[in-house]
Design a protein around this motif. Structure first.
Motif, PDB file in Angstrom:
ATOM      1  N   VAL A   1      42.114  31.236  47.518  1.00 13.22           N
ATOM      2  CA  VAL A   1      41.591  32.595  47.665  1.00 13.22           C
ATOM      3  C   VAL A   1      40.093  32.624  47.370  1.00 13.22           C
ATOM      4  O   VAL A   1      39.602  31.890  46.504  1.00 13.22           O
ATOM      5  N   LEU A   2      39.371  33.443  48.106  1.00 13.61           N
ATOM      6  CA  LEU A   2      37.958  33.673  47.825  1.00 13.61           C
ATOM      7  C   LEU A   2      37.871  34.705  46.706  1.00 13.61           C
ATOM      8  O   LEU A   2      38.488  35.764  46.782  1.00 13.61           O
ATOM      9  N   ALA A   3      37.107  34.402  45.658  1.00 12.51           N
ATOM     10  CA  ALA A   3      37.020  35.283  44.498  1.00 12.51           C
ATOM     11  C   ALA A   3      35.554  35.541  44.147  1.00 12.51           C
ATOM     12  O   ALA A   3      34.713  34.648  44.254  1.00 12.51           O
ATOM     13  N   ALA A   4      35.269  36.765  43.715  1.00 10.94           N
ATOM     14  CA  ALA A   4      33.902  37.164  43.389  1.00 10.94           C
ATOM     15  C   ALA A   4      33.388  36.386  42.182  1.00 10.94           C
ATOM     16  O   ALA A   4      34.000  36.408  41.110  1.00 10.94           O
ATOM     17  N   GLU A   5      32.267  35.718  42.358  1.00 17.54           N
ATOM     18  CA  GLU A   5      31.702  34.898  41.292  1.00 17.54           C
ATOM     19  C   GLU A   5      31.319  35.734  40.075  1.00 17.54           C
ATOM     20  O   GLU A   5      31.502  35.306  38.926  1.00 17.54           O
ATOM     21  N   ASP A   6      30.804  36.943  40.288  1.00 23.80           N
ATOM     22  CA  ASP A   6      30.332  37.767  39.173  1.00 23.80           C
ATOM     23  C   ASP A   6      31.475  38.383  38.367  1.00 23.80           C
ATOM     24  O   ASP A   6      31.242  38.912  37.275  1.00 23.80           O
ATOM     25  N   ILE A   7      32.710  38.298  38.875  1.00 26.59           N
ATOM     26  CA  ILE A   7      33.875  38.827  38.147  1.00 26.59           C
ATOM     27  C   ILE A   7      34.731  37.702  37.580  1.00 26.59           C
ATOM     28  O   ILE A   7      35.098  37.709  36.405  1.00 26.59           O
TER      29      ILE A   7
ATOM     30  N   ASN B   1      32.011  33.158  32.990  1.00 26.51           N
ATOM     31  CA  ASN B   1      31.892  32.292  31.819  1.00 26.51           C
ATOM     32  C   ASN B   1      32.782  31.068  32.025  1.00 26.51           C
ATOM     33  O   ASN B   1      33.563  31.005  32.982  1.00 26.51           O
ATOM     34  N   ALA B   2      32.672  30.090  31.127  1.00 22.53           N
ATOM     35  CA  ALA B   2      33.371  28.814  31.294  1.00 22.53           C
ATOM     36  C   ALA B   2      34.890  28.966  31.263  1.00 22.53           C
ATOM     37  O   ALA B   2      35.609  28.304  32.023  1.00 22.53           O
ATOM     38  N   VAL B   3      35.399  29.853  30.402  1.00 20.51           N
ATOM     39  CA  VAL B   3      36.844  30.036  30.276  1.00 20.51           C
ATOM     40  C   VAL B   3      37.421  30.635  31.555  1.00 20.51           C
ATOM     41  O   VAL B   3      38.412  30.134  32.106  1.00 20.51           O
ATOM     42  N   LEU B   4      36.797  31.700  32.047  1.00 20.90           N
ATOM     43  CA  LEU B   4      37.267  32.322  33.281  1.00 20.90           C
ATOM     44  C   LEU B   4      37.126  31.374  34.469  1.00 20.90           C
ATOM     45  O   LEU B   4      37.998  31.314  35.339  1.00 20.90           O
ATOM     46  N   SER B   5      36.029  30.634  34.502  1.00 20.19           N
ATOM     47  CA  SER B   5      35.812  29.693  35.603  1.00 20.19           C
ATOM     48  C   SER B   5      36.914  28.646  35.658  1.00 20.19           C
ATOM     49  O   SER B   5      37.442  28.327  36.734  1.00 20.19           O
ATOM     50  N   TYR B   6      37.278  28.108  34.492  1.00 21.65           N
ATOM     51  CA  TYR B   6      38.348  27.112  34.444  1.00 21.65           C
ATOM     52  C   TYR B   6      39.672  27.727  34.887  1.00 21.65           C
ATOM     53  O   TYR B   6      40.406  27.149  35.701  1.00 21.65           O
ATOM     54  N   PHE B   7      39.979  28.920  34.368  1.00 18.47           N
ATOM     55  CA  PHE B   7      41.245  29.595  34.670  1.00 18.47           C
ATOM     56  C   PHE B   7      41.385  29.847  36.169  1.00 18.47           C
ATOM     57  O   PHE B   7      42.416  29.542  36.779  1.00 18.47           O
ATOM     58  N   PHE B   8      40.350  30.398  36.790  1.00 18.54           N
ATOM     59  CA  PHE B   8      40.448  30.753  38.200  1.00 18.54           C
ATOM     60  C   PHE B   8      40.334  29.534  39.120  1.00 18.54           C
ATOM     61  O   PHE B   8      40.917  29.520  40.204  1.00 18.54           O
ATOM     62  N   ARG B   9      39.608  28.512  38.676  1.00 17.29           N
ATOM     63  CA  ARG B   9      39.566  27.289  39.474  1.00 17.29           C
ATOM     64  C   ARG B   9      40.931  26.608  39.506  1.00 17.29           C
ATOM     65  O   ARG B   9      41.376  26.119  40.556  1.00 17.29           O
ATOM     66  N   VAL B  10      41.617  26.587  38.358  1.00 17.20           N
ATOM     67  CA  VAL B  10      42.961  26.033  38.315  1.00 17.20           C
ATOM     68  C   VAL B  10      43.891  26.860  39.206  1.00 17.20           C
ATOM     69  O   VAL B  10      44.828  26.331  39.815  1.00 17.20           O
ATOM     70  N   GLY B  11      43.603  28.153  39.315  1.00 19.09           N
ATOM     71  CA  GLY B  11      44.391  29.038  40.161  1.00 19.09           C
ATOM     72  C   GLY B  11      43.995  29.001  41.624  1.00 19.09           C
ATOM     73  O   GLY B  11      44.358  29.888  42.391  1.00 19.09           O
ATOM     74  N   LYS B  12      43.246  27.951  42.021  1.00 19.30           N
ATOM     75  CA  LYS B  12      42.871  27.722  43.423  1.00 19.30           C
ATOM     76  C   LYS B  12      41.986  28.841  43.983  1.00 19.30           C
ATOM     77  O   LYS B  12      42.153  29.278  45.110  1.00 19.30           O
ATOM     78  N   CYS B  13      41.044  29.293  43.151  1.00 22.73           N
ATOM     79  CA  CYS B  13      40.080  30.306  43.579  1.00 22.73           C
ATOM     80  C   CYS B  13      38.743  29.645  43.919  1.00 22.73           C
ATOM     81  O   CYS B  13      38.300  28.730  43.226  1.00 22.73           O
ATOM     82  N   ILE B  14      38.113  30.119  44.980  1.00 22.70           N
ATOM     83  CA  ILE B  14      36.823  29.608  45.428  1.00 22.70           C
ATOM     84  C   ILE B  14      35.757  30.655  45.126  1.00 22.70           C
ATOM     85  O   ILE B  14      35.858  31.786  45.609  1.00 22.70           O
TER      86      ILE B  14
ATOM     87  N   TYR C   1      45.668  24.726  54.935  1.00 23.54           N
ATOM     88  CA  TYR C   1      46.065  25.472  53.743  1.00 23.54           C
ATOM     89  C   TYR C   1      46.014  26.973  54.013  1.00 23.54           C
ATOM     90  O   TYR C   1      45.298  27.449  54.886  1.00 23.54           O
ATOM     91  N   TRP C   2      46.780  27.692  53.207  1.00 23.94           N
ATOM     92  CA  TRP C   2      46.769  29.149  53.251  1.00 23.94           C
ATOM     93  C   TRP C   2      45.542  29.625  52.471  1.00 23.94           C
ATOM     94  O   TRP C   2      45.395  29.344  51.280  1.00 23.94           O
ATOM     95  N   LEU C   3      44.667  30.367  53.133  1.00 23.59           N
ATOM     96  CA  LEU C   3      43.467  30.902  52.495  1.00 23.59           C
ATOM     97  C   LEU C   3      43.520  32.415  52.534  1.00 23.59           C
ATOM     98  O   LEU C   3      43.591  33.010  53.606  1.00 23.59           O
ATOM     99  N   HIS C   4      43.481  33.033  51.362  1.00 21.91           N
ATOM    100  CA  HIS C   4      43.519  34.490  51.278  1.00 21.91           C
ATOM    101  C   HIS C   4      42.108  35.024  51.065  1.00 21.91           C
ATOM    102  O   HIS C   4      41.359  34.509  50.239  1.00 21.91           O
ATOM    103  N   THR C   5      41.745  36.051  51.824  1.00 20.47           N
ATOM    104  CA  THR C   5      40.437  36.671  51.660  1.00 20.47           C
ATOM    105  C   THR C   5      40.605  38.177  51.495  1.00 20.47           C
ATOM    106  O   THR C   5      41.623  38.756  51.890  1.00 20.47           O
ATOM    107  N   PHE C   6      39.593  38.797  50.927  1.00 19.89           N
ATOM    108  CA  PHE C   6      39.522  40.250  50.845  1.00 19.89           C
ATOM    109  C   PHE C   6      38.374  40.681  51.760  1.00 19.89           C
ATOM    110  O   PHE C   6      37.212  40.720  51.335  1.00 19.89           O
ATOM    111  N   PRO C   7      38.669  40.985  53.029  1.00 21.29           N
ATOM    112  CA  PRO C   7      37.606  41.148  54.027  1.00 21.29           C
ATOM    113  C   PRO C   7      36.682  42.338  53.810  1.00 21.29           C
ATOM    114  O   PRO C   7      35.595  42.377  54.386  1.00 21.29           O
ATOM    115  N   GLU C   8      37.099  43.304  52.970  1.00 20.80           N
ATOM    116  CA  GLU C   8      36.179  44.409  52.665  1.00 20.80           C
ATOM    117  C   GLU C   8      35.027  43.942  51.775  1.00 20.80           C
ATOM    118  O   GLU C   8      33.982  44.582  51.721  1.00 20.80           O
ATOM    119  N   GLY C   9      35.249  42.851  51.053  1.00 19.25           N
ATOM    120  CA  GLY C   9      34.170  42.277  50.258  1.00 19.25           C
ATOM    121  C   GLY C   9      33.816  43.044  49.009  1.00 19.25           C
ATOM    122  O   GLY C   9      32.727  42.858  48.452  1.00 19.25           O
TER     123      GLY C   9
END
Length: 211
Positions: free
Chosen positions: A18-24, A28-41, A65-73
């Motif tokens: 899934v594409l995920a907003a970098e600013d959300i 921080n390092a903890v969130l980055s690790y959590f969402f990266r493990v969750g297959k977020c780009i 692969y299945w890629l999920h996006t939020f097209p409204e952005g």
């Protein structure tokens, strides 16, 4: 969202990217690790469709692969019509080495789970429980990209839009042609999503009448 019946929520190999907003999700390092493990780009909103991590998303598509996006952005918690879609999703569809099948999904109720301004004017620290969530999955959409690209090339010859400095695509599409192509793809997806949203709204009105 991915735990309802029929979706491979417990299989890590089949679970979506899934594409995920970098600013959300990556602030921080903890969130980055959590969402990266969750297959977020991580995607930087406002950085355009040719930013670095879009190549990672293209690589996922090329591998099937299945890629999920939020097209409204953006985060949208209103009940109005679907907003105009950004071109990031359309560009991935057009640039992928294998044309992906698009499955439109519309959901509502998450604004009750994580309301934007419920806790001291901000989101609550944890998701709220016992909220009704509705998810509607539409019919798959397949795009005839060769035909759409040829149409975009013919229209681009007459374009006078200012350049944003986009590179020429491998298929020989200049920036004007890409704009036309991405706009057409986005509009077709928007029509499908808005149809699902309207259906869901009508369904809830009927449900309310019955209750």
């Amino acid at each position: 969202m991915w735990s309802f019946k029929g979706f491979p929520a417990t299989d890590a190999k089949l679970a979506r990217w899934v594409l995920a907003a970098e600013d959300i999700c990556f602030k921080n390092a903890v969130l980055s690790y959590f969402f990266r493990v969750g297959k977020c780009i991580p995607i930087t909103r406002g950085a355009g469709i040719y930013q670095e991590h879009m190549n990672e998303a293209l690589d996922c598509l090329s591998k099937g692969y299945w890629l999920h996006t939020f097209p409204e952005g953006k985060v949208c918690q209103g009940n109005g019509p679907i907003r105009r879609l950004k071109w990031g999703t359309a560009s991935l569809i057009a640039r992928a080495s294998v044309t992906p099948i698009v499955l439109p999904i519309v959901h509502s109720g998450f604004e009750k789970v994580m309301p934007e301004k419920s806790f001291l004017g901000r989101r609550p620290p944890f998701p709220l429980c016992k909220k009704e969530i509705r998810i509607i999955v539409g019919e798959p959409i397949e795009f005839d990209l060769p035909r759409l690209k040829e149409a975009a090339k013919s229209v681009s010859a007459e374009s006078t839009s200012p350049s944003l400095g986009w590179p020429t695509c491998p298929h020989g599409l200049n920036e004007a042609a890409q704009r036309h192509l991405y706009s057409n793809i986005s509009h077709r997806i928007w029509i499908a999503m808005e149809g699902l949203r309207s259906f869901g709204t009508s369904l809830m009105k009927v449900k309310g009448t019955i209750n």
